[in-house]
Design a protein around this motif. Structure first.
Motif, PDB file in Angstrom:
ATOM      1  N   GLN B  33       0.842  -1.182   0.000  1.00 33.32           N
ATOM      2  CA  GLN B  33       0.000   0.000   0.000  1.00 33.32           C
ATOM      3  C   GLN B  33       0.886   1.245   0.000  1.00 33.32           C
ATOM      4  O   GLN B  33       2.006   1.214   0.499  1.00 33.32           O
ATOM      5  N   TYR B  35       0.770   5.488   0.920  1.00 29.70           N
ATOM      6  CA  TYR B  35       0.075   6.558   1.624  1.00 29.70           C
ATOM      7  C   TYR B  35       0.820   7.870   1.398  1.00 29.70           C
ATOM      8  O   TYR B  35       2.036   7.884   1.205  1.00 29.70           O
ATOM      9  N   GLN B  37       1.294  11.746   3.227  1.00 28.16           N
ATOM     10  CA  GLN B  37       1.046  12.589   4.395  1.00 28.16           C
ATOM     11  C   GLN B  37       1.508  14.006   4.069  1.00 28.16           C
ATOM     12  O   GLN B  37       2.698  14.244   3.868  1.00 28.16           O
ATOM     13  N   PRO B  43      -1.561  10.494   7.458  1.00 30.57           N
ATOM     14  CA  PRO B  43      -1.411   9.640   6.272  1.00 30.57           C
ATOM     15  C   PRO B  43      -2.760   9.373   5.626  1.00 30.57           C
ATOM     16  O   PRO B  43      -3.752   9.098   6.309  1.00 30.57           O
ATOM     17  N   PHE B  45      -4.510   7.108   2.478  1.00 34.71           N
ATOM     18  CA  PHE B  45      -4.324   5.968   1.567  1.00 34.71           C
ATOM     19  C   PHE B  45      -4.386   6.435   0.123  1.00 34.71           C
ATOM     20  O   PHE B  45      -5.274   7.197  -0.267  1.00 34.71           O
ATOM     21  N   GLN B  48      -3.492   0.380  -3.383  1.00 36.23           N
ATOM     22  CA  GLN B  48      -2.963  -0.928  -3.003  1.00 36.23           C
ATOM     23  C   GLN B  48      -2.638  -1.703  -4.275  1.00 36.23           C
ATOM     24  O   GLN B  48      -3.428  -1.709  -5.219  1.00 36.23           O
TER      25      GLN B  48
END
Lengths: 114, 109
Positions: B33, B35, B37, B43, B45, B48
């Motif tokens: 995955q 992420y 931030q 964070p 998503f 995936q």
């Protein structure tokens, strides 16, 4: 509507005090987590709960005690705060406990221990 | 325990330049995955990847999962100032995720 919320957003306290951080998710997820993010941005898992039951308890001092009154809430109580506890604490949730689902993070609680 | 290593730790680019961050694992991952931030944020998503050799695109972002499922990359074409932030990869570890240390991207206008 906020999916994962945390209170407080900021927490400034002195060494030796006890404090709590609250987390709530309205996503209907079964699993919730606490992460600690240090000043170098490293995200470290602390605890994981699935439907109110503790699943993961990483090597965290026992001054940290999580509590999940129901599957929508996961609180973190910290006793005898130390300088090294200063960090941003993130709560997160996911649909299930496997690592195949994305995690939704709360806005974080910036804890400063003086 | 399983770890995911991420490089570079930090990158500063001029707006319009491309950017790539790499993630490596010593063990085969069932999925990976990514992420993002933003500064001062949490964070979020992004995506995936599950299949060996998988490539997915989101506008200017291209995500790849290696054939051996041990590495992954995120490439941003023609960066914009809105791309600023730290990008994390995360792989499964027991019943949760282990996060890489992140790549902090700075974009100068």
């Amino acid at each position: 509507d906020t999916a994962v919320s945390q209170t407080p957003k900021y927490l400034v306290t002195q060494m030796g005090n006890d404090k709590s951080i609250k987390c709530e998710q309205n996503l209907g997820h079964d699993t919730m987590y606490w992460y600690k993010q240090d000043s170098k941005k490293f995200l470290k898992i602390m605890f994981s709960y699935n439907n109110k039951e503790l699943i993961i308890n990483e090597t965290v001092p026992n001054r940290f005690s999580p509590k999940s009154p129901d599957k929508a809430h996961l609180n973190l109580h910290i006793n005898s705060l130390e300088l090294g506890d200063s960090a941003v604490y993130f709560c997160a949730s996911s649909r299930e406990t496997t690592a195949s689902y994305e995690q939704y993070f709360g806005p974080g609680t910036r804890l400063t221990v003086t | 325990g399983q770890q995911v290593m991420q490089i570079p730790q930090y990158q500063h680019v001029q707006e319009g330049e491309d950017f790539t961050t790499y993630c490596n694992s010593s063990t085969t991952l069932s999925n990976i995955q990514w992420y993002k931030q933003r500064p001062g944020g949490h964070p979020v998503f992004l995506i995936q990847l599950v299949k060996s050799g998988e490539v997915k695109k989101q506008k200017r972002l291209t995500f790849q999962f290696g054939e051996a499922k041990k590495n992954s990359s995120l490439h941003i074409t023609a960066t914009q100032t809105t791309d600023v932030g730290t990008y994390f990869c995360a792989g499964p570890r027991y019943s949760t995720l282990t996060f890489g240390k992140g790549t902090m991207l700075l974009v100068s206008p």
